[in-house]
Design an enzyme around this catalytic site. Structure first.
Site, mmCIF file in Angstrom:
data_model
loop_
_atom_site.group_PDB
_atom_site.id
_atom_site.type_symbol
_atom_site.label_atom_id
_atom_site.label_comp_id
_atom_site.label_asym_id
_atom_site.label_seq_id
_atom_site.Cartn_x
_atom_site.Cartn_y
_atom_site.Cartn_z
ATOM 1 N N ARG A 41 0.863 -1.175 0.000
ATOM 2 C CA ARG A 41 0.000 0.000 0.000
ATOM 3 C C ARG A 41 0.910 1.239 0.000
ATOM 4 O O ARG A 41 1.985 1.222 0.595
ATOM 5 C CB ARG A 41 -0.879 0.061 1.259
ATOM 6 C CG ARG A 41 -2.103 -0.861 1.195
ATOM 7 C CD ARG A 41 -3.110 -0.376 0.175
ATOM 8 N NE ARG A 41 -4.281 -1.238 0.089
ATOM 9 C CZ ARG A 41 -4.390 -2.290 -0.727
ATOM 10 N NH1 ARG A 41 -3.385 -2.637 -1.502
ATOM 11 N NH2 ARG A 41 -5.491 -2.998 -0.747
ATOM 12 N N GLU A 101 -4.214 7.247 -4.866
ATOM 13 C CA GLU A 101 -4.174 6.696 -6.223
ATOM 14 C C GLU A 101 -5.357 7.304 -6.981
ATOM 15 O O GLU A 101 -6.490 7.082 -6.581
ATOM 16 C CB GLU A 101 -4.308 5.171 -6.180
ATOM 17 C CG GLU A 101 -3.015 4.490 -5.775
ATOM 18 C CD GLU A 101 -3.208 3.010 -5.440
ATOM 19 O OE1 GLU A 101 -4.289 2.462 -5.737
ATOM 20 O OE2 GLU A 101 -2.280 2.417 -4.875
ATOM 21 N N HIS A 153 -1.760 0.427 -9.868
ATOM 22 C CA HIS A 153 -2.343 -0.592 -8.989
ATOM 23 C C HIS A 153 -2.964 -1.733 -9.785
ATOM 24 O O HIS A 153 -4.171 -1.992 -9.700
ATOM 25 C CB HIS A 153 -3.381 0.028 -8.039
ATOM 26 C CG HIS A 153 -3.629 -0.816 -6.818
ATOM 27 N ND1 HIS A 153 -4.011 -0.288 -5.609
ATOM 28 C CD2 HIS A 153 -3.561 -2.159 -6.610
ATOM 29 C CE1 HIS A 153 -4.153 -1.267 -4.718
ATOM 30 N NE2 HIS A 153 -3.895 -2.400 -5.298
#
Lengths: 282, 271
Positions: free
Chosen positions: B189, B218, B237
């Site tokens: 993360r 993000e 991601h």
């Protein structure tokens, strides 16, 4: 100066070894190549001048195998495209529908299971890939089992089953345009072609057509013909193509090891001893 | 629940009196307030093991791409200005290099398995040491103190959960312990790393490079310095972004939802 040259260490195919050069170096004894491939040399011509030749087969294998895996993974997971989306200014992120294809559990077909191909199989094995291979000669059963690979006597079988086709052959008259229109059409439409051998092992124009019309999903090429490709060539513009500038052995470690191997060969030749990696014209 | 949407807060929970089950996609649950959910009697599930192989594969993809300068290389190969490929343009090899895995859970362990085949030396740091068989299967050496791992690694890969303990686990101090030739890879993360400290470390060559599948937030604001650094690869991601895995995640989530609605035991329930 030219009357004193006894040895040449070829770096990235330079200098170009032709009739003229050979004639101008009367006491030349040996040419040591940086790397394993010898397709840029006219072996018969060099031998006709009584000059010995050597390559550097061991040093290249790990780094080239790594390049093959790097390209396979980057293509499958659309790494380069993803990077451009991640850093682009002003573009709306659309995460949810950006998908790649799985590597673990997929089928990898390796054409050419030499030293490099074998190291690729070793790596792919830990990704639980189903590994098929096609080679001039079949490997020993123990070797096959050690990397969990299955022999395909006919390249067609490999092409029809593979999700990833990795080309790792030496360039010879037999492997010139090994992958052409026919071979591409045998591949799955969801398959990826990876080339870490020589550009000429693939029919590039047929590849462009196949990529444009969805005959195969994508390609990742560390080698092209020529290198670099003309800047306006279609291959450079396709979204589903990753091209890298012949990275195969471009690491500090590999470069060092290759030079060490070459030095061994040169010294042996100059001292009249057997050359560790002599290459004879076949 | 897909990619942390919708945002689960007091307001939403109050407006949905009959809500029984929340199925979250992926394994991370750091975006959810577990106490809040249970106070409303809402059950929670995630999709833990399905994402592991794809995420481990992504970790390897990033490590390879970074060490071999794949993105830079691609740009050189297709740039209209390229006339030739310089002979002294080199990357770094994985074989013989040391990989330090921070967080040896399911994902971290799969990375170790893969990295071993690339002839890498493997160190790991984890809350608990793995047993001897597991360690020797991948040739991994335990580092009780993260400092030892940071000082010896050529590649540091983060595969921890985000918890209060791992929040900013890698900050200025940790980055300075790393080798100046080291690369940081993050597939966990964004908040596990102190991003400000990372930017500085990269700009001042305290470490060599970074490859990040995750950031905070993000996406990053478009003028963020991380987006401009040459020695950084960022991906959006996509750790679990493959057709097959996404399909399996969906199937899992539906199973959990169906169980939650019919009062049966919920697969992958988070308690």
């Amino acid at each position: 100066m030219s009357k004193k040259v006894q040895a040449i260490y070829l770096w990235w195919h330079k200098p170009v070894v032709g009739q003229e050069l050979l004639q101008s170096l009367p006491i030349l004894k040996v040419i040591a190549n940086s790397g394993v491939a010898m397709d840029h040399l006219d072996l018969k011509l060099v031998a006709s001048f009584g000059v010995k030749m050597a390559n550097a087969p061991r040093a290249v294998s790990s780094s080239t195998a790594d390049t093959g895996m790097a390209l396979l993974l980057a293509s499958a997971r659309r790494l380069v495209e993803g990077y451009h989306i991640a850093i682009s200014s002003g573009m709306e992120y659309c995460e949810a529908d950006f998908l790649g294809v799985e590597v673990t559990g997929a089928t990898l077909g390796i054409t050419g299971l030499g030293r490099i191909g074998y190291k690729i199989a070793l790596r792919a094995n830990t990704f639980e890939m189903n590994i098929l291979y096609h080679n001039r000669t079949r490997r020993e059963e123990q070797e096959e089992q050690a990397v969990g690979t299955t022999y395909c006597e006919k390249i067609d079988n490999l092409l029809q089953q593979a999700d990833f086709v990795m080309v790792v052959v030496s360039l010879t008259p037999q492997t010139h345009k090994l992958i052409g229109k026919r071979e591409l059409e045998l591949m799955k439409p969801t398959a990826t072609l990876i080339n870490i051998s020589r550009g000429a092992a693939i029919d590039q124009e047929a590849l462009v057509t196949a990529l444009q019309t969805g005959v195969i999903r994508a390609a990742a090429l560390d080698v092209t013909y020529p290198e670099p490709r003309p800047r306006d060539h279609a291959l450079l513009k396709l979204k589903n193509v990753i091209i890298t500038p012949h990275l195969g052995i471009k690491t500090h470690k590999a470069t060092y090891m290759i030079t060490e191997e070459a030095a061994e060969n040169l010294l042996a030749a100059l001292n009249g001893l057997p050359i560790p990696n002599e290459v004879l014209p076949s | 629940m897909w990619y942390h949407k919708p945002v689960i807060n007091e307001e939403l929970l109050q407006s949905l009196p009959n809500l029984k089950i929340l199925a979250s996609s992926g394994v991370g649950i750091d975006h959810l307030d577990l106490k809040l959910l249970s106070s409303y009697g809402v059950k929670l599930s995630n999709t833990p093991f399905i994402v592991s192989t794809d995420t481990a594969d992504m970790g390897m993809a990033l490590m390879l791409a970074s060490s071999r300068r794949l993105v830079e290389g691609y740009q050189m190969a297709v740039s209209p200005d390229t006339e030739y490929f310089p002979a002294d343009w080199l990357g770094d090899e994985l074989s013989g290099a040391t990989l330090g895995i921070v967080g040896m859970g399911t994902i971290g362990y799969k990375v170790a398995k893969r990295a071993k085949a690339f002839e890498m030396k493997i160190l790991y740091h984890n809350r608990n040491q793995r047993n001897k068989e597991e360690e020797s299967a991948v040739g991994a050496i335990y580092c009780k103190k993260i400092d030892d791992l940071l000082q010896q690694s050529d590649f540091v890969l983060l595969s921890v959960n985000l918890t209060p303990q791992t929040h900013k686990l890698i900050g200025k101090r940790e980055l300075e312990l790393m080798k100046p030739t080291a690369t940081l890879i993050n597939i966990s993360r964004g908040l596990v790393v102190d991003q400000g400290a990372l930017v500085e470390a990269l700009q001042n060559k305290v470490i060599k490079a970074a490859a990040l599948d995750v950031t905070y937030p993000e996406p990053l604001p478009r003028d963020h310095p991380l987006l401009k650094l040459k020695n950084v690869i960022i991906t959006p991601h996509i750790g679990s972004a493959t057709k097959k895995t996404r399909r399996l995640m969906m199937e899992n989530m539906i199973e959990s939802i169906q169980a939650g609605l019919t009062g049966l035991p919920i697969p992958n329930e988070i308690l």
